[in-house]
Motif scaffolding. Structure first.
Motif, mmCIF file in Angstrom:
data_model
loop_
_atom_site.group_PDB
_atom_site.id
_atom_site.type_symbol
_atom_site.label_atom_id
_atom_site.label_comp_id
_atom_site.label_asym_id
_atom_site.label_seq_id
_atom_site.Cartn_x
_atom_site.Cartn_y
_atom_site.Cartn_z
ATOM 1 N N GLN A 122 0.827 -1.204 0.000
ATOM 2 C CA GLN A 122 0.000 0.000 0.000
ATOM 3 C C GLN A 122 0.862 1.255 0.000
ATOM 4 O OE1 GLN A 122 -2.377 -0.715 3.508
ATOM 5 N NE2 GLN A 122 -3.903 -1.914 2.410
ATOM 6 N N ARG A 123 1.993 1.185 0.670
ATOM 7 C CA ARG A 123 2.879 2.341 0.770
ATOM 8 C C ARG A 123 3.665 2.578 -0.516
ATOM 9 N NH1 ARG A 123 6.192 2.101 6.144
ATOM 10 N NH2 ARG A 123 4.049 2.012 6.901
ATOM 11 N N TYR A 124 3.946 1.502 -1.245
ATOM 12 C CA TYR A 124 4.710 1.603 -2.498
ATOM 13 C C TYR A 124 3.921 0.920 -3.620
ATOM 14 C CZ TYR A 124 8.543 2.906 0.596
ATOM 15 O OH TYR A 124 9.326 3.544 1.540
ATOM 16 N N PRO A 125 2.797 1.501 -4.004
ATOM 17 C CA PRO A 125 1.913 0.856 -4.990
ATOM 18 C C PRO A 125 2.515 0.737 -6.387
ATOM 19 C CG PRO A 125 1.190 3.111 -4.549
ATOM 20 C CD PRO A 125 2.273 2.808 -3.547
ATOM 21 N N LYS A 126 3.567 1.502 -6.662
ATOM 22 C CA LYS A 126 4.163 1.474 -7.998
ATOM 23 C C LYS A 126 5.283 0.442 -8.116
ATOM 24 C CE LYS A 126 2.888 6.237 -9.099
ATOM 25 N NZ LYS A 126 3.357 7.571 -9.535
ATOM 26 N N THR B 172 10.378 -5.423 7.501
ATOM 27 C CA THR B 172 9.913 -4.099 7.082
ATOM 28 C C THR B 172 11.091 -3.246 6.641
ATOM 29 O OG1 THR B 172 7.979 -4.140 8.527
ATOM 30 C CG2 THR B 172 8.754 -1.981 7.823
ATOM 31 N N ASN B 173 12.161 -3.240 7.431
ATOM 32 C CA ASN B 173 13.349 -2.461 7.073
ATOM 33 C C ASN B 173 13.913 -2.895 5.724
ATOM 34 O OD1 ASN B 173 13.199 -1.028 9.458
ATOM 35 N ND2 ASN B 173 14.830 -2.157 10.490
ATOM 36 N N LEU B 174 14.044 -4.197 5.514
ATOM 37 C CA LEU B 174 14.662 -4.693 4.288
ATOM 38 C C LEU B 174 13.784 -4.477 3.061
ATOM 39 C CD1 LEU B 174 16.252 -8.052 5.521
ATOM 40 C CD2 LEU B 174 17.391 -5.869 5.110
ATOM 41 N N ILE B 175 12.481 -4.749 3.197
ATOM 42 C CA ILE B 175 11.595 -4.618 2.031
ATOM 43 C C ILE B 175 11.368 -3.148 1.689
ATOM 44 C CG2 ILE B 175 9.349 -5.220 1.055
ATOM 45 C CD1 ILE B 175 9.313 -7.597 3.070
ATOM 46 N N GLU B 176 11.238 -2.310 2.718
ATOM 47 C CA GLU B 176 11.090 -0.872 2.457
ATOM 48 C C GLU B 176 12.345 -0.317 1.779
ATOM 49 O OE1 GLU B 176 9.936 1.495 5.826
ATOM 50 O OE2 GLU B 176 7.897 1.553 5.033
ATOM 51 N N ASN B 177 13.519 -0.726 2.245
ATOM 52 C CA ASN B 177 14.758 -0.288 1.603
ATOM 53 C C ASN B 177 14.792 -0.716 0.143
ATOM 54 O OD1 ASN B 177 15.831 1.009 3.789
ATOM 55 N ND2 ASN B 177 17.488 -0.437 4.147
ATOM 56 N N ALA B 178 14.358 -1.952 -0.128
ATOM 57 C CA ALA B 178 14.358 -2.447 -1.504
ATOM 58 C C ALA B 178 13.458 -1.588 -2.393
ATOM 59 C CB ALA B 178 13.897 -3.901 -1.525
ATOM 60 N N CYS B 179 12.332 -1.146 -1.842
ATOM 61 C CA CYS B 179 11.425 -0.285 -2.604
ATOM 62 C C CYS B 179 11.988 1.135 -2.743
ATOM 63 C CB CYS B 179 10.053 -0.236 -1.937
ATOM 64 S SG CYS B 179 9.126 -1.779 -1.990
ATOM 65 N N VAL C 118 15.432 -16.053 4.478
ATOM 66 C CA VAL C 118 14.509 -15.122 3.834
ATOM 67 C C VAL C 118 15.347 -14.167 3.010
ATOM 68 C CG1 VAL C 118 12.662 -13.444 4.125
ATOM 69 C CG2 VAL C 118 12.941 -15.268 5.795
ATOM 70 N N ARG C 119 15.023 -14.044 1.736
ATOM 71 C CA ARG C 119 15.808 -13.189 0.838
ATOM 72 C C ARG C 119 14.926 -12.082 0.275
ATOM 73 N NH1 ARG C 119 17.002 -18.589 -0.532
ATOM 74 N NH2 ARG C 119 19.040 -19.234 0.291
ATOM 75 N N VAL C 120 15.490 -10.882 0.229
ATOM 76 C CA VAL C 120 14.803 -9.721 -0.340
ATOM 77 C C VAL C 120 15.680 -9.175 -1.461
ATOM 78 C CG1 VAL C 120 13.855 -7.420 0.086
ATOM 79 C CG2 VAL C 120 13.725 -9.180 1.877
ATOM 80 N N ASN D 246 18.146 7.904 7.743
ATOM 81 C CA ASN D 246 19.018 8.272 8.859
ATOM 82 C C ASN D 246 20.161 7.293 9.072
ATOM 83 O OD1 ASN D 246 17.906 6.080 10.652
ATOM 84 N ND2 ASN D 246 16.044 7.288 10.375
ATOM 85 N N GLY D 247 20.246 6.244 8.240
ATOM 86 C CA GLY D 247 21.377 5.342 8.333
ATOM 87 C C GLY D 247 21.386 4.439 9.537
ATOM 88 N N LEU D 248 20.229 4.215 10.173
ATOM 89 C CA LEU D 248 20.155 3.338 11.336
ATOM 90 C C LEU D 248 19.441 2.025 11.038
ATOM 91 C CD1 LEU D 248 19.336 5.829 14.235
ATOM 92 C CD2 LEU D 248 21.409 4.472 13.989
ATOM 93 N N GLY D 249 18.664 1.984 9.963
ATOM 94 C CA GLY D 249 17.819 0.830 9.691
ATOM 95 C C GLY D 249 18.576 -0.484 9.593
ATOM 96 N N LEU D 250 19.622 -0.533 8.768
ATOM 97 C CA LEU D 250 20.357 -1.779 8.585
ATOM 98 C C LEU D 250 21.231 -2.109 9.785
ATOM 99 C CD1 LEU D 250 21.331 -1.628 4.801
ATOM 100 C CD2 LEU D 250 19.657 -3.124 5.901
ATOM 101 N N TYR D 251 21.707 -1.081 10.470
ATOM 102 C CA TYR D 251 22.480 -1.303 11.699
ATOM 103 C C TYR D 251 21.618 -2.023 12.734
ATOM 104 C CZ TYR D 251 24.558 -0.107 16.227
ATOM 105 O OH TYR D 251 25.051 -0.157 17.507
#
Length: 237
Positions: free
Chosen positions: A93-97, A123-130, A154-156, A189-194
């Motif tokens: 829903q957040r990234y419909p395109k 959520t962090n990984l899939i959102e980053n991919a989008c 699990v692979r993204v 902000n560079g904290l998600g993957l950390y």
């Protein structure tokens, strides 16, 4: 400057940027509401919404870092597909395109996870991919048995620009921001993957990435199917 002072300085800067935008556009709307056209009003309100979301994400990440030492995770058996589906629904829903494709191994049994933290990881990984791939491209989320016995993966995968050679060692660093044409247009902000890396390790797992530069990146999370220790795992950031 000590590490703590450096952390506070960086966080202060990261907080100030969205707060300044929110205040500026809110003040403009309040002072000139009758003079601003409807299209510009919607544009300004959209910016306020985006900056508010950025601020919320930053605060959540900072809290996750600062409170990690006392945090405990409860690991329990859970159906990985069932836990992933709500995450995928929200991100779709957040990234419909973006086209988010799933590939589940139907023979995969339940995994040993903390459900809330696992959902945050994904959520962090899939959102980053989008965020770091062009609109109209495909993000693939797949589950399977890992090469390591009694573990699942699990692979993204995305179809973005990938990670340049000079940036490979910075991917999981605190406040790391990679420099490429896509990251320059996306706020973060560079904290998600950390934080993601630490949460994976707290669940006795590992995270890595396969770089297909300049044709995309695949992040792989490997977690146990069975609890290697006890039901409680302490976290340390």
């Amino acid at each position: 400057m000590t590490k703590q002072e450096d952390f506070v300085s960086t966080v202060s800067h990261e907080l100030r940027t969205p707060l300044t935008s929110i205040r500026g556009f809110a003040q403009t709307l309040l002072a000139s509401w009758d003079k601003i056209g409807d299209d510009d009003k919607k544009k300004f309100l959209k910016i306020i919404e985006e900056q508010s979301n950025r601020l919320i994400g930053l605060v959540e990440n900072i809290l996750a870092v600062s409170s990690g030492a006392a945090e405990k995770l409860v690991l329990k058996k859970a159906d990985i597909k069932g836990v992933l589906e709500p995450v995928l629904k929200v991100i779709s829903q957040r990234y419909p395109k973006h086209d988010i494709e799933t590939r589940y191994n139907p023979k995969l049994p339940e995994g040993m996870i903390d459900i809330e933290r696992f959902q945050q990881i994904m959520t962090n990984l899939i959102e980053n991919a989008c965020k770091y791939s062009m609109e109209g491209t495909t993000v693939t989320v797949s589950t399977d048995f890992a090469e390591k016995a009694d573990y699942f993966a699990v692979r993204v995968s995305d179809q973005g620009i990938g990670i340049a050679e000079q940036d490979k060692n910075k991917v999981f660093e605190k406040f790391a921001r990679l420099d490429n044409p896509l990251t320059r247009t996306v706020q973060g902000n560079g904290l998600g993957l950390y934080i993601t890396k630490h949460m994976v390790e707290m669940m006795h797992g590992s995270i890595s990435f396969k770089n297909n530069y300049p044709k995309g990146t695949t992040f792989e999370v490997i977690l146990p199917l069975y609890n290697p220790e006890d039901q409680i795992c302490s976290a340390t950031y």
